[in-house]
Design an enzyme around this catalytic site. Structure first.
Site, mmCIF file in Angstrom:
data_model
loop_
_atom_site.group_PDB
_atom_site.id
_atom_site.type_symbol
_atom_site.label_atom_id
_atom_site.label_comp_id
_atom_site.label_asym_id
_atom_site.label_seq_id
_atom_site.Cartn_x
_atom_site.Cartn_y
_atom_site.Cartn_z
ATOM 1 N N LYS A 118 -2.108 -1.488 -3.795
ATOM 2 C CA LYS A 118 -2.958 -0.300 -3.772
ATOM 3 C C LYS A 118 -2.070 0.940 -3.832
ATOM 4 C CE LYS A 118 -6.452 1.975 -0.873
ATOM 5 N NZ LYS A 118 -7.155 1.976 0.416
ATOM 6 N N LYS B 98 0.858 -1.183 0.000
ATOM 7 C CA LYS B 98 0.000 0.000 0.000
ATOM 8 C C LYS B 98 0.891 1.230 0.000
ATOM 9 C CE LYS B 98 -3.782 2.250 2.490
ATOM 10 N NZ LYS B 98 -4.698 2.168 3.654
#
Length: 330
Positions: free
Chosen positions: A254, A200
């Protein structure tokens, strides 16, 4: 490898007819590849989100209707995110462990009406903290890793008990996957999956999401001390390796489109289920392009989603999930 040369070989030949293009397709996208993120509100009315055109916060009383729509369209799983009331956000994020919090009530409401749809629930403290960070902070604003991990375990157990199928730690604390896995095993929740937000990034694409969960005005500083630098790829592989070793069933990258190279690297290195999140900023860019007359929604949505599958993603979290699934079912 030897190939024929032109004119014996004409690569346009299989492209001429729709049936032939379908027959030769190397990548296939279906509604079963999609996860639909939904925002939960504590209010009674549906609340449109201005920075996410077409996306709303849904009251608990109406969330099962969205689940039924998803199931009818062939979407196998929903991802839930709560907009916790401001008066329940505290320094210690205590509302995250309340078995009757907004997330848990939404889980139970869906499972009561649509029991066979999958539910993926966010494990992080930012929707519950008064400062907007994903963990507990010290006097200097530094997020404390080990203290936070202990609280994430408690949060994951509360969600699992409510009926979550997949807990998804999105906080990027070191060691939290192993701690959550051990706690789930110890609590007899052995079938609850962990989808780790393993790579992330500290991204500029999260702005509309922070509007949706109402943390934009709360966040003090930034999240660069625990989310990854956009400049790093090898570090992503180390993060994935650690999460898999600790018991993650699947991993996530992400944001999505700016990090398709990371999706490909993870898939090729580990050969495990890897998911990508087409985040709020990506969705908003597409919607604003459509509003400006610069693109056709159907074509742009399907092309971007196909790019995730082509890169190696097992599935995609996308706010366009219902629209895309209905297009595929048309």
């Amino acid at each position: 490898m030897t190939h024929a040369a032109f004119p014996a070989l004409r690569l346009r030949r299989p492209r001429r007819h729709a049936w032939s293009r379908a027959l030769y397709a190397e990548t296939v996208l279906t509604p079963a590849d999609l996860i639909w993120p939904l925002f939960i509100s504590n209010n009674d009315d549906v609340e449109p989100i201005a920075s996410l055109p077409g996306v709303s916060r849904w009251p608990v009383a109406k969330i099962a209707e969205r689940a039924a729509e998803a199931k009818a369209a062939g979407i196998p799983c929903l991802a839930l995110f709560p907009n916790t009331p401001r008066d329940k956000r505290t320094e210690d994020a205590a509302e995250a462990f309340n078995p009757d919090n907004l997330m848990c009530r939404a889980i139970r409401a869906i499972k009561d009406k649509v029991p066979d749809i999958g539910l993926l629930t966010d494990v992080a403290l930012d929707p519950y903290t008064s400062h907007g960070h994903d963990g507990i902070i010290d006097e200097s604003g530094h997020v404390l890793n080990d203290v936070t991990s202990e609280l994430l375990v408690a949060q994951a157990l509360v969600q699992a008990e409510a009926g979550s199928d997949i807990v998804a730690p999105s906080d990027m604390m070191d060691g939290r996957v192993g701690a959550i896995r051990a706690a789930l095993e110890g609590a007899g929740k052995v079938d609850v999956q962990i989808m780790a937000y393993a790579a992330k990034y500290a991204s500029a694409f999260y702005g509309p999401f922070r509007d949706a969960v109402d943390t934009r005005g709360l966040l003090k500083g930034d999240k660069k001390g625990y989310q990854m630098s956009p400049s790093n790829a090898e570090e992503a592989l180390r993060e994935v390796a650690l999460d898999l070793a600790e018991g993650a069933d699947s991993v996530m990258v992400k944001p999505g489109l700016p990090y398709l190279d990371i999706v490909r690297l993870v898939k090729e290195r580990f050969e495990v289920p890897v998911f990508a999140y087409q985040v709020s900023g990506e969705y908003a860019m597409i919607e604003h392009a459509i509003a400006a007359g610069a693109a056709d929604r159907d074509a742009m949505v399907m092309e971007t989603l196909m790019s995730f599958k082509r890169a190696g993603a097992s599935g995609v979290l996308t706010y366009h999930a219902l629209h895309a699934a209905r297009l595929m079912g048309a």
